[in-house]
Enzyme design. Structure first.
Site, PDB file in Angstrom:
ATOM      1  N   ASP A  31       0.832  -1.160   0.037  1.00  0.00           N
ATOM      2  CA  ASP A  31      -0.150   0.046  -0.031  1.00  0.00           C
ATOM      3  C   ASP A  31       0.848   1.381   0.036  1.00  0.00           C
ATOM      4  O   ASP A  31       0.413   2.058   0.649  1.00  0.00           O
ATOM      5  CB  ASP A  31      -1.043   0.089   1.162  1.00  0.00           C
ATOM      6  CG  ASP A  31      -1.683  -1.226   1.508  1.00  0.00           C
ATOM      7  OD1 ASP A  31      -2.065  -1.894   0.476  1.00  0.00           O
ATOM      8  OD2 ASP A  31      -1.959  -1.730   2.605  1.00  0.00           O
ATOM      9  N   GLU A 196     -11.315   0.182  -3.345  1.00  0.00           N
ATOM     10  CA  GLU A 196     -10.501   0.749  -2.303  1.00  0.00           C
ATOM     11  C   GLU A 196      -9.401   1.330  -3.005  1.00  0.00           C
ATOM     12  O   GLU A 196      -9.277   1.596  -3.925  1.00  0.00           O
ATOM     13  CB  GLU A 196     -10.121  -0.431  -1.292  1.00  0.00           C
ATOM     14  CG  GLU A 196      -9.295  -1.545  -1.879  1.00  0.00           C
ATOM     15  CD  GLU A 196      -8.935  -2.516  -1.037  1.00  0.00           C
ATOM     16  OE1 GLU A 196      -9.577  -2.556   0.096  1.00  0.00           O
ATOM     17  OE2 GLU A 196      -7.925  -3.529  -1.562  1.00  0.00           O
TER      18      GLU A 196
END
Ligand code: FUB
Length: 314
Positions: A31, A196
């Site tokens: 991420d 997301e």
């Protein structure tokens, strides 16, 4: 013979001048939110645990580079144990600089978005509120799944926006203190297939909202940070780690796509071992160049093993 040796050495130099994906190999990372502060590129990733069998991360490390090849690990800048109100899941963070301070936004417990403040981009970050900044239950929030993945975007006029959520993109306009927000959660339109990992950046006066959807990294464009956005297409195909999560940043004249894969775990863990089934929770950050078309749309990025070229210092 002499010519062959020279050619071989030149080839070796070329190889050494590339960063090699994944770029961080001493711990598992995912991420990646890449930000540039004071001519240095910082990465704010999640920190997957060595023995992870789920996304049960407990702290956040910060990394920096000035040449896109050597990445310095500044260590843990914030841990769950520093937060009275958070129990679990130190997932995808982001960071912004304002008024000489660094504001680190992070999700926990699949429901809370916190903010922590530091004097340096690598932390340490301290929780000034003693509670989350915004939660899945805050007035106006629309979220039927996890309330995660904050992305902070500061526009050229100084206005700061925080985007977050799963299945629906929620946004708030931050106050000048960066630890509170103006009334009214905005729901962003035009983010087709959004799941997301929302990320907002600006290029040539246009706003780009990119995100994970259908397993890929997709994007939409707008004339305003809060939209409405118009869906444009795909930036990155599915990767081998199950989750797909990226960031886009300009650094020293080139544009980069940071993302993660399971390549390091695949390298580390024998394919015939019991451990191999856990590779999706042991991810590793990669980077490749990102290019725009003349009309401002983004060209699809093809992941490479060689990564990007080392930037030679002036
Ligand atoms: O790293 C935990 C979660 O996996 C992130 O919050 C999501 O974006 C996905 O990458």
């Amino acid at each position: 013979m002499k010519r062959i040796i020279i050619l071989f050495l030149m080839h070796l130099c070329t190889i050494q001048a590339f960063a090699q994906n994944p770029i961080i190999t001493h711990i598992y990372t995912a991420d990646p939110s890449a930000r540039v502060f004071n001519d240095t590129l910082f990465i704010y990733p999640s920190h997957d645990r060595d023995q992870a069998q789920w996304w049960d991360m407990i702290d956040w490390h910060v990394f920096s580079t000035t040449d896109m090849k050597q990445y310095h690990d500044h260590g843990a800048a914030l841990s769950l144990i520093d937060l009275k109100w958070a129990k679990q899941y130190a997932w995808a963070p982001d960071c912004a600089r304002k008024n000489g301070k660094y504001y680190f936004y992070f999700p926990t417990d699949q429901a809370f978005i916190g903010v922590a403040v530091g004097d340096k981009p690598w932390g340490p970050f301290r929780d000034p509120l003693g509670r989350p900044l915004i939660t899945i239950s805050s007035p106006g929030v629309v979220c039927n799944r996890d309330f995660i993945d904050p992305c902070v975007f500061i526009d050229e006029d100084g206005m700061a926006y925080l985007f977050m959520g799963q299945n629906t993109v929620n946004a708030v306009v931050l106050n000048d203190d960066m630890i509170s927000y103006k009334d009214g959660v905005k729901i962003i339109e035009g983010t087709d297939h959004f799941f997301e990992a929302v990320w907002v950046h600006k290029y040539h006066g246009k706003y780009y909202m990119s995100y994970s959807g259908n397993g890929k990294i997709l994007y939409a464009m707008s004339d305003a940070p809060l939209g409405p956005y118009q869906f444009k297409g795909e930036i990155l195909d599915e990767v081998n780690s199950g989750t797909n999560h990226h960031s886009i940043v300009e650094y020293k004249g080139a544009w980069y796509l940071f993302y993660h894969t399971a390549d390091l775990a695949i390298r580390n863990i024998p394919a015939d071992s019991q451990e191999f089934k856990y590779i999706q929770w042991r991810r590793s950050v990669c980077v490749d160049y990102l290019y725009y078309n003349e009309d401002g749309t983004i060209r699809k990025v093809i992941p490479t093993k060689t990564g990007v070229q080392q930037i030679v210092q002036d």
